[in-house]
Write an enzyme that holds these catalytic residues in place. Sequence first.
Site, short mmCIF file in Angstrom:
data_model
loop_
_atom_site.label_atom_id
_atom_site.label_comp_id
_atom_site.label_asym_id
_atom_site.label_seq_id
_atom_site.Cartn_x
_atom_site.Cartn_y
_atom_site.Cartn_z
N GLU A 170 55.53 28.67 11.19
CA GLU A 170 56.39 29.13 12.28
C GLU A 170 57.22 30.30 11.74
OE1 GLU A 170 56.66 28.69 15.55
OE2 GLU A 170 58.19 30.22 15.26
N CYS A 202 48.67 34.75 10.30
CA CYS A 202 49.33 34.21 11.50
C CYS A 202 50.83 34.47 11.43
CB CYS A 202 48.96 32.75 11.69
SG CYS A 202 49.18 32.25 13.40
N ARG A 251 53.89 37.99 19.21
CA ARG A 251 53.90 36.55 18.90
C ARG A 251 53.30 35.75 20.03
NH1 ARG A 251 58.86 33.91 18.75
NH2 ARG A 251 57.86 32.21 17.67
N HIS A 262 43.54 31.58 10.81
CA HIS A 262 43.81 30.80 9.59
C HIS A 262 42.56 30.64 8.73
CE1 HIS A 262 47.90 29.09 10.41
NE2 HIS A 262 47.57 29.43 11.64
N GLU A 321 42.32 29.85 5.77
CA GLU A 321 42.50 28.77 4.77
C GLU A 321 42.13 27.41 5.35
OE1 GLU A 321 44.76 30.13 6.55
OE2 GLU A 321 46.32 28.68 7.08
N1 GLN Z 1 53.38 31.10 16.79
C1 GLN Z 1 53.80 31.07 15.43
C2 GLN Z 1 54.96 32.01 15.16
O1 GLN Z 1 55.40 32.74 15.97
C3 GLN Z 1 52.69 31.39 14.47
C4 GLN Z 1 51.67 30.29 14.47
C5 GLN Z 1 50.88 30.16 13.21
O2 GLN Z 1 51.23 30.68 12.16
N2 GLN Z 1 49.82 29.42 13.32
O3 GLN Z 1 55.43 32.01 14.07
#
Ligand code: GLN
Length: 192
Positions: free
Chosen positions: A47, A78, A107, A172, A174
Site C-alpha cells: 500500500e 505496483c 493509483r 507483481h 514476485e
Molecule cells: N493500490 C495500491 C496503492 O496505491 C497498490 C497495490 C499494490 O501494490 N498491489 O498503493
Amino acid sequence: MHVGVLALQGAFREHIVTLESLGVHATAIRIPSQLAELNGLVIPGGESTAIARLMVSYGFYEPIRQHHDAGLAVWGTCAGAILIAREILDAVPGQESLGIMDITVRRNAFGRQVDSFEADLDFAHLEDGPFRGVFIRAPWIEELGPDVEPLASHDGRVVAARQGDLMATAFHPELTGDPRVHRFFVEQVVAS
Ligand code: GLN
C-alpha cells in the site's frame, strides 16, 4: 551483486526469495544506512500510502534519491512504481513520491473496473513467451517522459517501463514463480 528489498510493508519476502533463486545476494532493507552496500533496490508492492508514511518516519526519501543519483538501480513494483514516479494521479492528499522516474502513474487505475486480475503480457526483451501479470489494485503508467521505454502494455495501458537503471512494473512478478523480470532487472543492475 547485492540487491536490497525495501521491507517496511508489503510483498518484500517474495522478492527476496525470487532474487535468491537467481543466486543474487538479497537483503531486507529496514534502515537507510543499509542502502550504502547495495547495487540495486526493489521497492515492493503493498500500500503506497502506508509505505510512504513509513519511508517518512524512517527517513528514506533523501537517502534513496542520493544513492540513486550515485548509481543505485531502482525497481518499483505496483505500490513501488507509484513511489518512484515523478507524479502520482489519485494520490491521497500529501502523498509524496520519490520523483526519480519520469513517469506519471495513476493509483488504483484498473481498480475502477476490477480490483485484481491476471493477464498474459508481451514483455519486451524477455524470451520464452508471455509473462503472467498479477495485478492487485494496480496503477497504470499514464505518461512517459522522452527517455522512458515502455516494456509491456495491457488493454492499451502501459504497465511496465524502464528509464536507464530505473524500472517500474504495475503488476507483481514476485508472485508468479517466474523469475524472468527479476533476471531482467539484475541484468540492468550489472550493466549500469
Ligand atoms: N493500490 C495500491 C496503492 O496505491 C497498490 C497495490 C499494490 O501494490 N498491489 O498503493
